[in-house]
Design an enzyme around this catalytic site. Sequence first.
Site, short mmCIF file in Angstrom:
data_model
loop_
_atom_site.label_atom_id
_atom_site.label_comp_id
_atom_site.label_asym_id
_atom_site.label_seq_id
_atom_site.Cartn_x
_atom_site.Cartn_y
_atom_site.Cartn_z
N ASP A 36 38.67 49.35 48.94
CA ASP A 36 38.52 50.05 50.22
C ASP A 36 38.27 51.54 49.98
O ASP A 36 37.64 52.20 50.80
CB ASP A 36 39.70 49.80 51.18
CG ASP A 36 41.06 50.18 50.61
OD1 ASP A 36 41.15 50.47 49.40
OD2 ASP A 36 42.03 50.16 51.38
N SER A 48 46.33 47.02 46.17
CA SER A 48 45.39 48.13 46.28
C SER A 48 45.23 48.91 44.97
O SER A 48 44.73 48.37 43.99
CB SER A 48 45.83 49.04 47.43
OG SER A 48 44.91 50.07 47.63
N ASP A 56 41.35 47.16 45.47
CA ASP A 56 40.91 46.26 46.55
C ASP A 56 39.65 46.78 47.24
O ASP A 56 39.26 46.28 48.30
CB ASP A 56 42.04 45.98 47.56
CG ASP A 56 42.49 47.21 48.31
OD1 ASP A 56 42.28 48.34 47.81
OD2 ASP A 56 43.05 47.06 49.41
N ASP A 110 38.77 51.35 44.04
CA ASP A 110 40.17 51.06 43.69
C ASP A 110 40.34 49.54 43.62
O ASP A 110 39.36 48.79 43.74
CB ASP A 110 41.14 51.73 44.67
CG ASP A 110 41.23 51.03 46.01
OD1 ASP A 110 40.20 50.49 46.45
OD2 ASP A 110 42.32 50.98 46.60
#
Length: 457
Positions: free
Chosen positions: A246, A99, A244, A242
């Site tokens: 999300d 992440s 990843d 960010d």
Amino acid sequence: MSNTRHLFGTNGIRGLANKELTPEMAIRVGYAIGTFFKRGTLIIGYDARTSGPMLTNAVTAGLNATGCNVLLAGMAPTPTLQYAVRHHKPNGAVIVTASHNPPEYNGIKVIGNDGIEISHECEIEIENIYYNQKARLTDWKGIGGTRELPGIIDEYIDAIKKHVNVPEIARRHYRILIDGANSVGSLTGPRLARELGCKVTTLNANIDGTFPGRLPEPRPENLGDLAATVKAVGADVAVAYDGDADRSIFVDEKGSIIMGDQTFALVAKYFLKDNKGEKIVTPVSSSTIIKDIADEYHGHIVWTKIGSVTVAQTMKEQKAKLGGEENGGIFYGPHQPVRDGAMSTALILSIMARAGKKLSTLLGELPQYFIEKAKIECSEELKQKVLERLIKQTEGLKTNTLDGVKIWFKNNSSILIRPSGTEPVYRLYADAKNSREAKQLIKDYSSKLQAIIKNVG
Ligand code: MG
């Protein structure tokens, strides 16, 4: 047999690639996850980190060894892989991502058949299998297979477009600047924006697992280049994802970075205009701005503990259609009840197009709050005692003790005092209508907290 070791942190398994999180460990994690899923079919995908393919291959081998079939979705954002679970209906998914953590880290997230990260109880089951050697490898006939799962990005972008008025956005010919963090947000954000009729300029949109452009967490200190570029290219809006994709942080046409709380409040305002009486799910760390919006537009706030999985699970339980976090996580239930950077981008563009106003104007129409934060050292042993004492001292005030103590005051200011889950500190978050008051709250409660710590220690 029980143990106190933990694989999972607040957001899945995380560690330094090839040091803490090695291929050997990833294979064993694969055994444990595969045993937990009892030979089902799982999707697997990864973000742009250098260790992504290596760890994905190892987890896949572990899953196959326990009899699971694996659908290889390749490099994709976390919400794209979560949507693929809802769309293709396997038993779940494994996402190899860290992440927002720095490039040297990687991690493993486990997703259930509803597209949401599995519950803490399920994580404990997997930990139990992992640490107590309960993984079950099949005989040679039962070994699982793999096949490619192409096309998930197309399906995901098509799904998002169904939730906004595409011609209304396209008519405006917005110029959008997108910072993909050199990671998977670059695979979806720019394409979606182009399909919504925007002129797209990108920053850090080349995939590079060393993250040369900026750190993958979209915090203001990492978004200086983006904010400075907004005016240079004449963008109507900019967005940064960010690692990843999300979470999403927006920048207005003047180059001002927008706090996640404000973006969420703007989305909630326009959502509630069409959906009176709906629930809005948010952690107690969110600013009072969201409560003001809910009061004004007839919404109902459901407060939760801090953590994106808790927000998603609560939305599911309560059949809520909107959730949000102060860190740039927006959960749009009609699409999927998880944080989704590309969906958030479409929502902001759709609000701008519908209102026909500049983003800075839309933000100026929201209630204004000033936020102050602080942290106070407190050893792990004292945390619980301090919390009990604090709860006792704040009896009679308007409080919520779901996660630390949140106190609301008459003049619409509030403070959250909460033991950190990862560091030996208490964190304080205050918000008020003016900065003097927010600072005063931090000052008052810091000294109250220090007195309690001294007293119980
Ligand atoms: Mg993330």
